[in-house]
Scaffold this motif. Sequence first.
Motif, PDB file in Angstrom:
ATOM      1  N   MET A  73      47.546  23.386  27.103  1.00 20.65           N
ATOM      2  CA  MET A  73      48.680  24.203  26.671  1.00 20.65           C
ATOM      3  C   MET A  73      48.904  25.331  27.675  1.00 20.65           C
ATOM      4  SD  MET A  73      49.327  26.083  22.996  1.00 20.65           S
ATOM      5  CE  MET A  73      49.402  24.497  22.163  1.00 20.65           C
ATOM      6  N   THR A  74      50.174  25.632  27.964  1.00 18.03           N
ATOM      7  CA  THR A  74      50.509  26.667  28.926  1.00 18.03           C
ATOM      8  C   THR A  74      50.018  28.026  28.438  1.00 18.03           C
ATOM      9  OG1 THR A  74      52.517  25.404  29.373  1.00 18.03           O
ATOM     10  CG2 THR A  74      52.403  27.609  30.285  1.00 18.03           C
ATOM     11  N   ASP A  75      49.534  28.853  29.375  1.00 17.31           N
ATOM     12  CA  ASP A  75      48.972  30.157  29.027  1.00 17.31           C
ATOM     13  C   ASP A  75      50.096  31.164  28.814  1.00 17.31           C
ATOM     14  OD1 ASP A  75      47.604  32.489  28.707  1.00 17.31           O
ATOM     15  OD2 ASP A  75      46.235  32.164  30.382  1.00 17.31           O
ATOM     16  N   LEU A  76      50.609  31.240  27.613  1.00 11.14           N
ATOM     17  CA  LEU A  76      51.689  32.152  27.285  1.00 11.14           C
ATOM     18  C   LEU A  76      51.296  33.602  27.567  1.00 11.14           C
ATOM     19  CD1 LEU A  76      54.309  33.114  25.894  1.00 11.14           C
ATOM     20  CD2 LEU A  76      53.154  32.808  23.707  1.00 11.14           C
ATOM     21  N   ASN A  77      50.101  33.992  27.170  1.00 11.11           N
ATOM     22  CA  ASN A  77      49.666  35.368  27.318  1.00 11.11           C
ATOM     23  C   ASN A  77      49.743  35.824  28.777  1.00 11.11           C
ATOM     24  OD1 ASN A  77      48.296  37.912  26.586  1.00 11.11           O
ATOM     25  ND2 ASN A  77      46.570  37.024  27.707  1.00 11.11           N
ATOM     26  N   VAL A 120      44.929  45.071  29.688  1.00 11.94           N
ATOM     27  CA  VAL A 120      45.469  46.006  28.699  1.00 11.94           C
ATOM     28  C   VAL A 120      45.459  45.364  27.312  1.00 11.94           C
ATOM     29  CG1 VAL A 120      47.517  47.275  27.962  1.00 11.94           C
ATOM     30  CG2 VAL A 120      46.922  47.178  30.389  1.00 11.94           C
ATOM     31  N   GLU A 121      44.873  46.047  26.349  1.00 13.83           N
ATOM     32  CA  GLU A 121      44.814  45.537  24.977  1.00 13.83           C
ATOM     33  C   GLU A 121      46.171  45.698  24.297  1.00 13.83           C
ATOM     34  OE1 GLU A 121      42.386  46.318  20.766  1.00 13.83           O
ATOM     35  OE2 GLU A 121      42.035  47.602  22.530  1.00 13.83           O
ATOM     36  N   ILE A 122      46.605  44.654  23.587  1.00  7.97           N
ATOM     37  CA  ILE A 122      47.891  44.685  22.887  1.00  7.97           C
ATOM     38  C   ILE A 122      47.687  45.304  21.506  1.00  7.97           C
ATOM     39  CG2 ILE A 122      49.876  43.345  22.143  1.00  7.97           C
ATOM     40  CD1 ILE A 122      49.373  43.304  25.165  1.00  7.97           C
ATOM     41  N   ILE A 162      51.881  36.972  17.974  1.00 11.73           N
ATOM     42  CA  ILE A 162      50.993  36.225  17.080  1.00 11.73           C
ATOM     43  C   ILE A 162      49.661  35.942  17.765  1.00 11.73           C
ATOM     44  CG2 ILE A 162      50.648  33.940  16.038  1.00 11.73           C
ATOM     45  CD1 ILE A 162      53.553  34.017  15.158  1.00 11.73           C
ATOM     46  N   GLU A 163      49.705  35.613  19.056  1.00 13.73           N
ATOM     47  CA  GLU A 163      48.457  35.374  19.798  1.00 13.73           C
ATOM     48  C   GLU A 163      47.553  36.589  19.797  1.00 13.73           C
ATOM     49  OE1 GLU A 163      48.424  33.813  23.685  1.00 13.73           O
ATOM     50  OE2 GLU A 163      49.415  31.932  23.156  1.00 13.73           O
ATOM     51  N   HIS A 164      48.143  37.768  19.620  1.00 11.77           N
ATOM     52  CA  HIS A 164      47.358  39.003  19.644  1.00 11.77           C
ATOM     53  C   HIS A 164      47.119  39.561  18.246  1.00 11.77           C
ATOM     54  CE1 HIS A 164      47.089  39.433  24.000  1.00 11.77           C
ATOM     55  NE2 HIS A 164      48.280  38.877  24.034  1.00 11.77           N
ATOM     56  N   GLY A 165      47.242  38.701  17.240  1.00 12.04           N
ATOM     57  CA  GLY A 165      46.818  39.057  15.903  1.00 12.04           C
ATOM     58  C   GLY A 165      47.850  39.728  15.020  1.00 12.04           C
ATOM     59  N   PHE A 166      49.086  39.843  15.474  1.00 13.02           N
ATOM     60  CA  PHE A 166      50.109  40.473  14.647  1.00 13.02           C
ATOM     61  C   PHE A 166      50.671  39.475  13.631  1.00 13.02           C
ATOM     62  CE2 PHE A 166      50.035  43.196  18.369  1.00 13.02           C
ATOM     63  CZ  PHE A 166      50.135  44.466  17.810  1.00 13.02           C
ATOM     64  N   HIS A 167      51.071  39.994  12.474  1.00 14.79           N
ATOM     65  CA  HIS A 167      51.675  39.163  11.444  1.00 14.79           C
ATOM     66  C   HIS A 167      53.185  39.191  11.649  1.00 14.79           C
ATOM     67  CE1 HIS A 167      53.221  38.003   7.453  1.00 14.79           C
ATOM     68  NE2 HIS A 167      52.116  37.276   7.371  1.00 14.79           N
ATOM     69  N   MET A 168      53.721  38.096  12.175  1.00 16.67           N
ATOM     70  CA  MET A 168      55.128  38.024  12.548  1.00 16.67           C
ATOM     71  C   MET A 168      55.834  36.906  11.782  1.00 16.67           C
ATOM     72  SD  MET A 168      55.026  40.361  14.936  1.00 16.67           S
ATOM     73  CE  MET A 168      56.725  40.167  15.471  1.00 16.67           C
ATOM     74  N   THR A 169      57.089  37.149  11.425  1.00 12.96           N
ATOM     75  CA  THR A 169      57.916  36.118  10.811  1.00 12.96           C
ATOM     76  C   THR A 169      59.338  36.256  11.332  1.00 12.96           C
ATOM     77  OG1 THR A 169      56.621  36.333   8.767  1.00 12.96           O
ATOM     78  CG2 THR A 169      58.642  35.045   8.665  1.00 12.96           C
ATOM     79  N   PRO A 170      59.897  35.201  11.948  1.00 13.03           N
ATOM     80  CA  PRO A 170      61.298  35.261  12.373  1.00 13.03           C
ATOM     81  C   PRO A 170      62.226  35.143  11.171  1.00 13.03           C
ATOM     82  CG  PRO A 170      60.369  33.114  12.880  1.00 13.03           C
ATOM     83  CD  PRO A 170      59.239  33.946  12.371  1.00 13.03           C
TER      84      PRO A 170
END
Length: 260
Positions: A1-5, A18-20, A81-89
């Motif tokens: 999988m492509t490294d989005l981060n 840098v920490e998100i 989301i990869e950094h642990g945030f709760h996201m919903t579009p």
Amino acid sequence: MTDLNALFRQRIGLPEEVEITFDLLDQILVSAAKTIPFENFCIVKHRPYPISRESLIRKILIHQEGGLCYELNMLLNFFLIEHGFHMTPMRGIVFNHETQTYLPIGRTHVTLLMTHEHQSYVIDTGFGGNLPLTPVPLTGETVTSGNGEFRITPGDGEHGNYVLEMKMKHKHTDWRIGYAFDTQQLITNLSELNTVQQIISEHPDSRFNRYPLITRRTDQGQITLTGTSFTQWEDGIMTKEPIDRIRFEKLLSLHFGLVY
């Protein structure tokens, strides 16, 4: 999988170490607004594509293009989301200030709902030149960024249970409606993004299927390029230059690093 981060950090100039964190979101939103343009080239060229995590990475991060709300916000959604945030579009409906009505095209604005420490916020990096550049809480509290003042107020129920309002710096003296949205009608399947893309591509009232448009934030303000004009906002002063196709291509390359 492509490294989005790694690719997203590289695109917006954010070092890997840098920490998100929540406190860093303002910086991320400003950097994204300056480096990833809001543009409709795929729509105008009649080149829609299936929206997915990988297709967004390929288009925006590998090919270095921009996108519309459903592309820019969804890419940010996957990154956070990869950094642990709760996201919903979720889908919103934009207000037209010329007609004083909501757009007949319907709920075609895709924005993001974030929950952090029991508080809900709207995060939006896909609203053209009207970006909040900071999380906007659903409490009604006014927040301020380099782009102006923003707040979220109760909606009318018909168009949504909340409304994003804005007072753009150097442009507005009173509050204006940006868009309404409904926190009870969230996007749960990526197929909805393809539906949004199709409406924007084909609807006769769409504002994005007529002519090329690209805009991004700058250190001094904002630049916007269309097929017939180049507009710059620098420290509150606007200049607008009529252009032809040759000038369009030169400005697109110079200011956005793209070829139409």
